[in-house]
Design a protein around this motif. Structure first.
Motif, short mmCIF file in Angstrom:
data_model
loop_
_atom_site.label_atom_id
_atom_site.label_comp_id
_atom_site.label_asym_id
_atom_site.label_seq_id
_atom_site.Cartn_x
_atom_site.Cartn_y
_atom_site.Cartn_z
N TYR A 75 86.56 14.80 -35.87
CA TYR A 75 86.13 14.85 -37.28
C TYR A 75 84.84 15.64 -37.43
CZ TYR A 75 84.38 13.12 -41.76
OH TYR A 75 83.87 13.04 -43.04
N VAL A 76 83.89 15.38 -36.54
CA VAL A 76 82.62 16.12 -36.58
C VAL A 76 82.85 17.61 -36.34
CG1 VAL A 76 80.42 16.44 -35.39
CG2 VAL A 76 81.21 14.14 -35.93
N PHE A 77 83.73 17.94 -35.39
CA PHE A 77 84.00 19.35 -35.10
C PHE A 77 84.60 20.05 -36.31
CE2 PHE A 77 87.03 22.60 -33.65
CZ PHE A 77 86.16 23.46 -32.99
N LEU A 78 85.60 19.45 -36.96
CA LEU A 78 86.23 20.07 -38.12
C LEU A 78 85.25 20.23 -39.28
CD1 LEU A 78 89.70 18.25 -38.12
CD2 LEU A 78 89.20 20.59 -37.40
N LYS A 79 84.45 19.19 -39.51
CA LYS A 79 83.49 19.29 -40.60
C LYS A 79 82.43 20.34 -40.32
CE LYS A 79 85.10 16.36 -43.54
NZ LYS A 79 85.52 16.82 -44.88
N LEU A 80 82.01 20.45 -39.08
CA LEU A 80 81.02 21.47 -38.74
C LEU A 80 81.61 22.87 -38.88
CD1 LEU A 80 79.19 19.95 -35.63
CD2 LEU A 80 78.31 20.22 -37.96
N GLN A 81 82.90 23.02 -38.52
CA GLN A 81 83.55 24.30 -38.72
C GLN A 81 83.61 24.67 -40.20
OE1 GLN A 81 83.41 25.70 -35.57
NE2 GLN A 81 85.40 26.61 -36.07
N THR A 82 83.97 23.68 -41.04
CA THR A 82 84.02 23.92 -42.49
C THR A 82 82.64 24.25 -43.02
OG1 THR A 82 85.87 22.37 -42.65
CG2 THR A 82 84.71 22.91 -44.68
N LEU A 83 81.66 23.48 -42.57
CA LEU A 83 80.28 23.72 -43.02
C LEU A 83 79.80 25.09 -42.57
CD1 LEU A 83 77.80 22.40 -44.38
CD2 LEU A 83 77.11 21.62 -42.12
N ASN A 84 80.16 25.49 -41.37
CA ASN A 84 79.76 26.81 -40.88
C ASN A 84 80.40 27.93 -41.71
OD1 ASN A 84 78.54 28.64 -39.05
ND2 ASN A 84 80.46 28.79 -37.91
N GLY A 85 81.69 27.73 -42.08
CA GLY A 85 82.35 28.74 -42.92
C GLY A 85 81.70 28.84 -44.29
N HIS A 86 81.38 27.70 -44.89
CA HIS A 86 80.71 27.73 -46.20
C HIS A 86 79.33 28.40 -46.09
CE1 HIS A 86 83.23 24.10 -47.79
NE2 HIS A 86 83.92 25.23 -47.70
N TYR A 87 78.65 28.11 -45.00
CA TYR A 87 77.32 28.69 -44.83
C TYR A 87 77.39 30.21 -44.69
CZ TYR A 87 72.79 29.66 -42.72
OH TYR A 87 71.55 30.17 -42.44
N ARG A 88 78.33 30.68 -43.89
CA ARG A 88 78.50 32.12 -43.74
C ARG A 88 78.88 32.79 -45.04
NH1 ARG A 88 81.84 32.79 -38.02
NH2 ARG A 88 80.17 32.05 -36.63
N ALA A 89 79.79 32.14 -45.80
CA ALA A 89 80.19 32.72 -47.09
C ALA A 89 79.02 32.77 -48.05
CB ALA A 89 81.34 31.89 -47.68
N ALA A 90 78.21 31.72 -48.09
CA ALA A 90 77.06 31.70 -49.01
C ALA A 90 76.07 32.79 -48.65
CB ALA A 90 76.39 30.32 -48.96
N ILE A 91 75.82 32.94 -47.34
CA ILE A 91 74.89 33.99 -46.91
C ILE A 91 75.44 35.38 -47.27
CG2 ILE A 91 73.84 35.07 -44.90
CD1 ILE A 91 72.54 32.46 -45.71
N GLU A 92 76.73 35.58 -47.03
CA GLU A 92 77.34 36.87 -47.33
C GLU A 92 77.31 37.18 -48.83
OE1 GLU A 92 81.63 39.18 -46.67
OE2 GLU A 92 81.33 37.13 -45.96
N HIS A 93 77.63 36.19 -49.65
CA HIS A 93 77.61 36.40 -51.11
C HIS A 93 76.20 36.67 -51.61
CE1 HIS A 93 81.55 33.87 -51.27
NE2 HIS A 93 81.78 35.13 -50.93
N ALA A 94 75.21 35.94 -51.05
CA ALA A 94 73.82 36.17 -51.47
C ALA A 94 73.38 37.58 -51.09
CB ALA A 94 72.91 35.13 -50.83
#
Length: 481
Positions: free
Chosen positions: A32-51
């Motif tokens: 569960y922690v691994f999947l959530k961290l993967q999702t969080l990492n994807g959101h973080y990369r997308a936010a950085i890219e969009h900014a």
């Protein structure tokens, strides 16, 4: 039998299952922690890219508008086709940047429409300039575009900032959920570990109690172990061993009974003959002959005591198998026995100090009287003159505990292991009359009640403890009230 079938086939499989149940919540939490961290990492990369894209496009849009304004002023001054062509190249590039900005996924529909309206407004002004040749309308449109573009881009940046703020809040909430999930996983794993450990302790405890019962000579209760197949297999072999020992014990009892009865007839003849000799019926005796006759009488009496002791021991075993259970007041029964024992103890000025708590017990009356009488008689026999015997009776929800303590010579550690064996006499007791059956008979009746009798360590004297169950669940009986 249905309960047994739910166990694994072997104890090793049960232990392996316990390890798996302990590790499974931890593995689920880790996944569960691994999947959530993967999702969080994807959101973080997308936010950085969009900014990054937003910041780059904002600068390019402002620069495009500035170039469009400069090229339009050059066209007004020079009035040639090259300057107008330069303006058209820049406006096409500007439209591309606006379209790229509008494709940012976080932008709401209102801002996207506003950007499209900016493009349409410029396009209308540009077409009007081509038709009329008047650049004032286009110039006014560019000035308006700059103002509206700044406002729209500021709104877009605010949206992106809000999205990043939301991302941070979600990250904090996710971290709390991950901590909670880890705590829950550890809790569930510990619960599984405790459950398996309790199950193993219960199964092994039953096996241990069965062995202890065999070791103490309690052969009346059948042995039946549940659990994995190998533990049930051990239980069947222990039951076979119990039956075998019980058969041997019954054989020994029968032999002793026959031998005791067979010895009584010649012994009676020996006693009668020695009595006739002592009375000088055949004729006068010399002093040496009288001494030999006295030795003969003394040893025949001792042999008679041993035979009668054997019969009493066999009778105790017979009665232990046929105890009539009833609800009794254990404390009152002890007082009745004490009344009898005080007469014997008073001859040697021995006192009793009693602390008897009111106790109801489901047991055999005669068996309890024999247990208490033998313990008190043993204490009186070994107590010195003017000594004191302490008798206490306590109980909890399940069992009664009787303690008898004297001030005698005590029992050595070597003798303590055999003190409950029939006819065993310790070094300190060989100068005192007796044949060593009192404690053995008491032990027989205690075991018949599924209880325990033991010799406890004491700084001086002997300390015997009897523990008896208040109820008799092995008979399906309950204490009244």
């Amino acid at each position: 039998m249905l309960a047994m079938k739910r166990y694994p086939r072997s104890l090793l499989q049960l232990i392996t299952l316990g390890h798996f149940l302990f590790a499974m919540p931890l593995l689920i939490a880790a996944g569960y922690v691994f999947l959530k961290l993967q999702t969080l990492n994807g959101h973080y990369r997308a936010a950085i890219e969009h900014a990054s894209i937003s910041s780059r496009l904002s600068g390019e849009l402002a620069e495009d508008l500035l170039h469009m304004e400069r090229n339009l002023r050059r066209h007004v001054l020079l009035k040639n086709a090259d300057t107008l062509h330069d303006y058209n190249d820049v406006r096409i590039e500007w439209e591309g940047h606006v379209a790229a900005f509008a494709r940012l996924p976080q932008l709401p529909l209102g801002i996207v429409n506003e950007l499209q309206d900016l493009v349409d407004s410029e396009k209308r002004a540009y077409v009007a300039m081509l038709d009329s040749g008047n650049t004032s309308t286009l110039q006014a449109a560019i000035d308006e575009l700059k103002q509206r573009s700044n406002t729209t881009l500021e709104s877009a940046r605010q949206v992106l900032d809000d999205d990043q703020a939301r991302f941070l809040r979600e990250s904090e909430a996710l971290s709390q959920r991950l901590i909670l999930a880890a705590v829950m996983a550890v809790g569930v794993a510990l619960c599984c570990l405790w459950a398996v450990r309790s199950l193993l302790a219960r199964l092994i405890g039953r096996f241990e109690r069965a062995l202890l019962r065999l070791g103490k000579g309690d052969l009346q209760q059948p042995i039946e172990l549940d659990g994995p197949g190998d533990l049930r297999w051990l239980g069947r072999w222990l039951e076979w061993l119990r039956r075998r020992l019980l058969s041997l014990e019954e054989g020994r009892t029968q032999v002793l009974r026959h031998v005791s009865h067979e010895l009584k007839t010649p012994l009676a003849a020996m006693q009668e003959g020695s009595s006739l000799l002592a009375e000088e019926v055949p004729g006068p005796l010399t002093p040496e002959q009288r001494r030999i006759v006295n030795i003969l009488k003394s040893n025949s009496r001792r042999l008679q005591d041993l035979i009668e002791g054997l019969l009493r021991l066999q009778q105790a075993g017979h009665l232990a198998e046929r105890i009539g259970f009833e609800t009794l007041r254990f404390d009152q029964l002890i007082e009745q026995v004490l009344e009898t024992c005080r007469l014997i103890a008073g001859e040697r000025s021995i006192n009793f100090h009693c602390e008897l708590r009111e106790t109801e017990i489901f047991a055999g009356r005669e068996a309890l009287i024999t247990i208490v009488h033998n313990l008190l008689s043993n204490a009186i026999k070994f107590s010195p003159e003017y000594g004191c015997i302490r008798v206490t009776l306590q109980h909890d929800a399940d069992q009664a505990v009787l303690d008898v303590m004297d001030e005698g010579p005590g029992i050595s550690r070597r003798d303590a292991k055999q003190i409950f064996e029939p006819f065993y006499r310790s070094e300190a007791s060989r100068q005192i009359a007796g044949i060593g059956l009192g404690l053995a008979i008491a032990r027989t009746f205690v075991l018949a009640h599924r209880g325990e009798i033991s010799l406890l360590p004491a700084s001086a004297g002997g300390h015997f403890r009897v523990t008896l169950p208040l109820k008799a669940p092995y008979l399906g009986a309950q204490v009244d009230g």
